[in-house]
Design a protein around this motif. Structure first.
Motif, PDB file in Angstrom:
ATOM      1  N   LEU A 440      42.094   5.166  16.264  1.00 39.78           N
ATOM      2  CA  LEU A 440      40.921   5.194  17.133  1.00 39.78           C
ATOM      3  C   LEU A 440      39.913   4.174  16.610  1.00 39.78           C
ATOM      4  CD1 LEU A 440      38.970   6.302  19.283  1.00 39.78           C
ATOM      5  CD2 LEU A 440      38.330   8.104  17.650  1.00 39.78           C
ATOM      6  N   GLY A 441      39.600   3.190  17.433  1.00 37.94           N
ATOM      7  CA  GLY A 441      38.600   2.199  17.057  1.00 37.94           C
ATOM      8  C   GLY A 441      37.260   2.561  17.671  1.00 37.94           C
ATOM      9  N   MET A 442      36.238   2.738  16.829  1.00 36.47           N
ATOM     10  CA  MET A 442      34.890   3.018  17.336  1.00 36.47           C
ATOM     11  C   MET A 442      33.847   2.289  16.494  1.00 36.47           C
ATOM     12  SD  MET A 442      34.597   7.087  16.416  1.00 36.47           S
ATOM     13  CE  MET A 442      32.906   7.116  16.987  1.00 36.47           C
ATOM     14  N   GLN A 443      34.141   0.998  16.223  1.00 43.79           N
ATOM     15  CA  GLN A 443      33.191   0.179  15.483  1.00 43.79           C
ATOM     16  C   GLN A 443      31.887   0.001  16.255  1.00 43.79           C
ATOM     17  OE1 GLN A 443      36.525  -1.101  15.433  1.00 43.79           O
ATOM     18  NE2 GLN A 443      36.982  -1.543  13.299  1.00 43.79           N
ATOM     19  N   ARG A 444      30.846  -0.146  15.482  1.00 38.52           N
ATOM     20  CA  ARG A 444      29.469  -0.358  15.976  1.00 38.52           C
ATOM     21  C   ARG A 444      28.858   0.864  16.645  1.00 38.52           C
ATOM     22  NH1 ARG A 444      32.948  -4.409  15.003  1.00 38.52           N
ATOM     23  NH2 ARG A 444      33.459  -4.576  17.203  1.00 38.52           N
ATOM     24  N   TRP A 445      29.518   2.010  16.621  1.00 40.06           N
ATOM     25  CA  TRP A 445      28.877   3.249  17.034  1.00 40.06           C
ATOM     26  C   TRP A 445      28.251   3.883  15.784  1.00 40.06           C
ATOM     27  CZ3 TRP A 445      27.802   4.469  21.825  1.00 40.06           C
ATOM     28  CH2 TRP A 445      28.580   3.969  22.870  1.00 40.06           C
ATOM     29  N   ALA A 446      26.955   4.106  15.835  1.00 43.32           N
ATOM     30  CA  ALA A 446      26.238   4.615  14.661  1.00 43.32           C
ATOM     31  C   ALA A 446      26.488   6.116  14.495  1.00 43.32           C
ATOM     32  CB  ALA A 446      24.748   4.344  14.817  1.00 43.32           C
ATOM     33  N   LEU A 447      26.935   6.486  13.312  1.00 45.55           N
ATOM     34  CA  LEU A 447      27.184   7.887  13.002  1.00 45.55           C
ATOM     35  C   LEU A 447      26.164   8.369  11.981  1.00 45.55           C
ATOM     36  CD1 LEU A 447      31.077   7.850  12.519  1.00 45.55           C
ATOM     37  CD2 LEU A 447      29.801   8.299  14.615  1.00 45.55           C
ATOM     38  N   SER A 448      25.729   9.588  12.186  1.00 52.06           N
ATOM     39  CA  SER A 448      24.855  10.196  11.182  1.00 52.06           C
ATOM     40  C   SER A 448      25.698  10.541   9.959  1.00 52.06           C
ATOM     41  CB  SER A 448      24.209  11.461  11.746  1.00 52.06           C
ATOM     42  OG  SER A 448      25.201  12.454  11.967  1.00 52.06           O
ATOM     43  N   GLU A 449      25.052  10.882   8.882  1.00 55.46           N
ATOM     44  CA  GLU A 449      25.786  11.240   7.667  1.00 55.46           C
ATOM     45  C   GLU A 449      26.720  12.419   7.917  1.00 55.46           C
ATOM     46  OE1 GLU A 449      27.137  10.807   3.873  1.00 55.46           O
ATOM     47  OE2 GLU A 449      25.807   9.473   5.010  1.00 55.46           O
ATOM     48  N   SER A 450      26.230  13.378   8.689  1.00 49.90           N
ATOM     49  CA  SER A 450      27.044  14.549   9.002  1.00 49.90           C
ATOM     50  C   SER A 450      28.261  14.168   9.836  1.00 49.90           C
ATOM     51  CB  SER A 450      26.198  15.583   9.752  1.00 49.90           C
ATOM     52  OG  SER A 450      26.996  16.640  10.234  1.00 49.90           O
ATOM     53  N   ASN A 462      44.253  15.035   9.136  1.00 53.49           N
ATOM     54  CA  ASN A 462      45.233  14.795  10.193  1.00 53.49           C
ATOM     55  C   ASN A 462      45.995  13.487  10.045  1.00 53.49           C
ATOM     56  OD1 ASN A 462      44.565  17.052  12.357  1.00 53.49           O
ATOM     57  ND2 ASN A 462      42.605  16.280  11.586  1.00 53.49           N
ATOM     58  N   LYS A 463      45.751  12.781   8.923  1.00 52.17           N
ATOM     59  CA  LYS A 463      46.425  11.504   8.664  1.00 52.17           C
ATOM     60  C   LYS A 463      46.261  10.543   9.836  1.00 52.17           C
ATOM     61  CE  LYS A 463      49.791  13.565   5.504  1.00 52.17           C
ATOM     62  NZ  LYS A 463      51.211  13.783   5.159  1.00 52.17           N
ATOM     63  N   ARG A 464      45.043  10.424  10.312  1.00 49.52           N
ATOM     64  CA  ARG A 464      44.727   9.504  11.395  1.00 49.52           C
ATOM     65  C   ARG A 464      44.018   8.275  10.828  1.00 49.52           C
ATOM     66  NH1 ARG A 464      44.795  12.695  16.140  1.00 49.52           N
ATOM     67  NH2 ARG A 464      46.169  14.448  15.684  1.00 49.52           N
ATOM     68  N   ASN A 465      43.891   7.249  11.656  1.00 50.53           N
ATOM     69  CA  ASN A 465      43.160   6.033  11.272  1.00 50.53           C
ATOM     70  C   ASN A 465      42.048   5.821  12.277  1.00 50.53           C
ATOM     71  OD1 ASN A 465      42.311   3.604  10.243  1.00 50.53           O
ATOM     72  ND2 ASN A 465      43.945   2.405  11.189  1.00 50.53           N
ATOM     73  N   ILE A 466      40.870   6.386  11.976  1.00 49.16           N
ATOM     74  CA  ILE A 466      39.699   6.211  12.828  1.00 49.16           C
ATOM     75  C   ILE A 466      38.775   5.208  12.165  1.00 49.16           C
ATOM     76  CG2 ILE A 466      37.730   7.358  13.901  1.00 49.16           C
ATOM     77  CD1 ILE A 466      39.303   9.919  13.947  1.00 49.16           C
ATOM     78  N   ARG A 467      38.552   4.087  12.857  1.00 46.86           N
ATOM     79  CA  ARG A 467      37.785   2.977  12.282  1.00 46.86           C
ATOM     80  C   ARG A 467      36.346   3.032  12.797  1.00 46.86           C
ATOM     81  NH1 ARG A 467      42.227   0.893  14.572  1.00 46.86           N
ATOM     82  NH2 ARG A 467      41.026  -0.314  16.093  1.00 46.86           N
ATOM     83  N   PHE A 468      35.411   3.175  11.880  1.00 46.02           N
ATOM     84  CA  PHE A 468      33.987   3.152  12.234  1.00 46.02           C
ATOM     85  C   PHE A 468      33.264   2.460  11.103  1.00 46.02           C
ATOM     86  CE2 PHE A 468      35.223   7.174  10.376  1.00 46.02           C
ATOM     87  CZ  PHE A 468      34.337   7.337   9.319  1.00 46.02           C
ATOM     88  N   ASP A 469      32.194   1.715  11.440  1.00 53.30           N
ATOM     89  CA  ASP A 469      31.573   0.908  10.386  1.00 53.30           C
ATOM     90  C   ASP A 469      30.056   0.786  10.485  1.00 53.30           C
ATOM     91  OD1 ASP A 469      32.704  -2.250  11.882  1.00 53.30           O
ATOM     92  OD2 ASP A 469      31.304  -0.735  12.596  1.00 53.30           O
TER      93      ASP A 469
END
Length: 470
Positions: A440-450, A462-469
């Motif tokens: 799952l690519g979700m770069q440039r979406w701002a995530l809170s610390e939580s 779940n051994k997934r590859n979710i990309r966020f930055d």
């Protein structure tokens, strides 16, 4: 083999990317007398092979059943090329030779080709990105009459070989069984295209033709596409980034629909595909075997999108549809509604940078909820900044229905950054319902610390590859 973490196989010696050194090559050579049944050797991606190949080739007479030799990215030297040439007199059964990604071969190919003898059984020759020169192209042309069984010729990413393409084309008649011809990024010009077109009349068995990323052939199709229509067995045609003109499109609109076996068509990055008044997209209906249609960045307008939508109704085997970088798709995805309902085989849908809006995402989720798009595995929705938070929320609420989905990309442009707070909970809930999702690519979406901790935990559990930055 066990020392290098590989399974022993008396017929296939695969040491690809094993960080071999000169001592390993010497040791390998000493083993060849004990492997009389050996048919394949793969030493690709071992840079230290360069300069040491003679230690191996002098022992190849012990494996006279050898059919496949792969030496990709081995930093081969002129001395290695000479050694290979000498080995050709020994390995008379060789059918596949792959020397790709060895830039030092450029200008020295004749050291190898002059050793090829009449009756050579070579079926596959790959020299991708070898810094080949015009002289190398002439050397290749000269050997085509001694390798009549050639089925695959890959000269891609050799920008200087285009100067000798006319000479090569003249001798392609000597390999009538050729099935794949890859001339991607070979510096072809309009006169090269003319010579190639004449050669096509002798290549009735051709299955794949790639002449992509040759920008200077633009404008040449109008005079050099007559014999393309004769390729009744052609399954793959790649013309992306060829700067085709409107006049070219007039000819291609008449020729491409005659390729009755065509399965994969790539016209990407040719703006005149969409701007041309000729109905190529509408005529794709005459190619019912099409499985992949890639027309990203083609300057499509609403009219051309409508033509494609109508044609797609007649493409029952369509598996891949790429409309990325065509802004007209945004707000108009409904034009493809009928086609997407009938596309029972669709597995890949790419809609990156299409100016999509919330209505388009709602359409996708409703299609799936109604039982369509059941086999969809890859969905690219990246670089669509106009979709509202409410639109993403609705999409995520219906996302769990895409049970076969393995890849999803909702990333924003590199220059963007937005808070995904309003729909993060729906996304996380949907992910638990997608057992096949691996990336799952979700770069440039701002995530809170939580939110970041929740994603990291989900990845780990779940051994997934979710990309966020962001």
């Amino acid at each position: 083999m066990e020392k290098l973490g590989k399974k022993p196989n008396s017929k296939n010696l695969d040491l690809n990317n094993c960080a071999l050194n000169a001592a390993d090559i010497t040791e390998l050579a000493s083993l060849l007398p004990f492997l009389p049944e050996l048919e394949e050797i793969n030493l690709s991606w071992n840079g230290c092979v360069g300069g040491t190949l003679k230690a191996l080739t002098v022992h190849l007479h012990h494996v006279n059943l050898l059919k496949v030799l792969r030496l990709n990215n081995c930093r081969l030297t002129a001395e290695d090329v000479i050694s290979l040439g000498e080995a050709f007199e020994i390995v008379s059964q060789l059918e596949e030779l792959d020397l790709s990604w060895n830039s030092n071969i450029g200008g020295k190919l004749s050291l190898l080709t002059k050793k090829l003898q009449e009756g050579c059984k070579l079926k596959c020759l790959k020299v991708t990105d070898c810094n080949l020169t015009a002289k190398d192209g002439e050397s290749l042309a000269e050997i085509l009459n001694v390798i009549p069984n050639l089925e695959v010729l890959d000269l891609s990413i050799n920008k200087n070989i285009g100067c000798s393409m006319k000479v090569i084309a003249q001798d392609l008649k000597n390999v009538p069984g050729l099935k794949e011809l890859n001339l991607h990024m070979c510096g072809l010009k309009q006169d090269s295209l003319q010579g190639l077109d004449i050669a096509l009349q002798h290549l009735a068995e051709l299955r794949k033709l790639d002449i992509s990323c040759n920008r200077e052939i633009g404008g040449g199709f109008k005079d050099s596409a007559a014999h393309l229509a004769s390729l009744k067995n052609l399954e793959v045609l790649d013309l992306h980034q060829c700067c085709v003109t409107e006049e070219d499109m007039t000819v291609l609109s008449q020729v491409i629909p005659l390729l009755s076996s065509l399965q994969d068509l790539n016209l990407s990055s040719n703006k005149n595909v969409g701007l041309s008044s000729d109905p190529l997209l509408g005529r794709l209906r005459f190619l019912p075997k099409l499985r992949s249609v890639t027309i990203s960045n083609c300057g499509l307008g609403e009219e051309s999108l409508s033509s494609l939508a109508e044609a797609a109704l007649h493409l029952p085997e369509l598996e891949i549809l790429d409309l990325s970088w065509n802004k007209c798709v945004g707000g108009n995805l409904k034009l493809l509604l009928g086609a997407l309902k009938l596309a029972t085989e669709i597995q890949v849908l790419r809609l990156s940078s299409c100016n999509l809006v919330a209505e388009d995402l709602a359409l996708l989720t409703s299609l799936r909820q109604d039982g369509h798009l059941a086999r969809l595995q890859k969905l690219d929705l990246s670089y669509n900044s106009n979709i509202s938070d409410e639109g993403w929320a609705v999409f995520c609420q219906g996302l769990g229905a895409f049970k076969e989905l393995s890849e999803l990309d909702v990333s924003l442009r590199p220059s963007s950054c937005r808070d995904c707070g309003p729909w993060f909970r729906e996304l996380l809930a949907a992910l638990t319902q997608l057992p096949a999702l691996a990336e799952l690519g979700m770069q440039r979406w701002a995530l809170s610390e939580s939110q970041r901790k929740q994603m990291e935990g989900f990845n780990q559990d779940n051994k997934r590859n979710i990309r966020f930055d962001c």
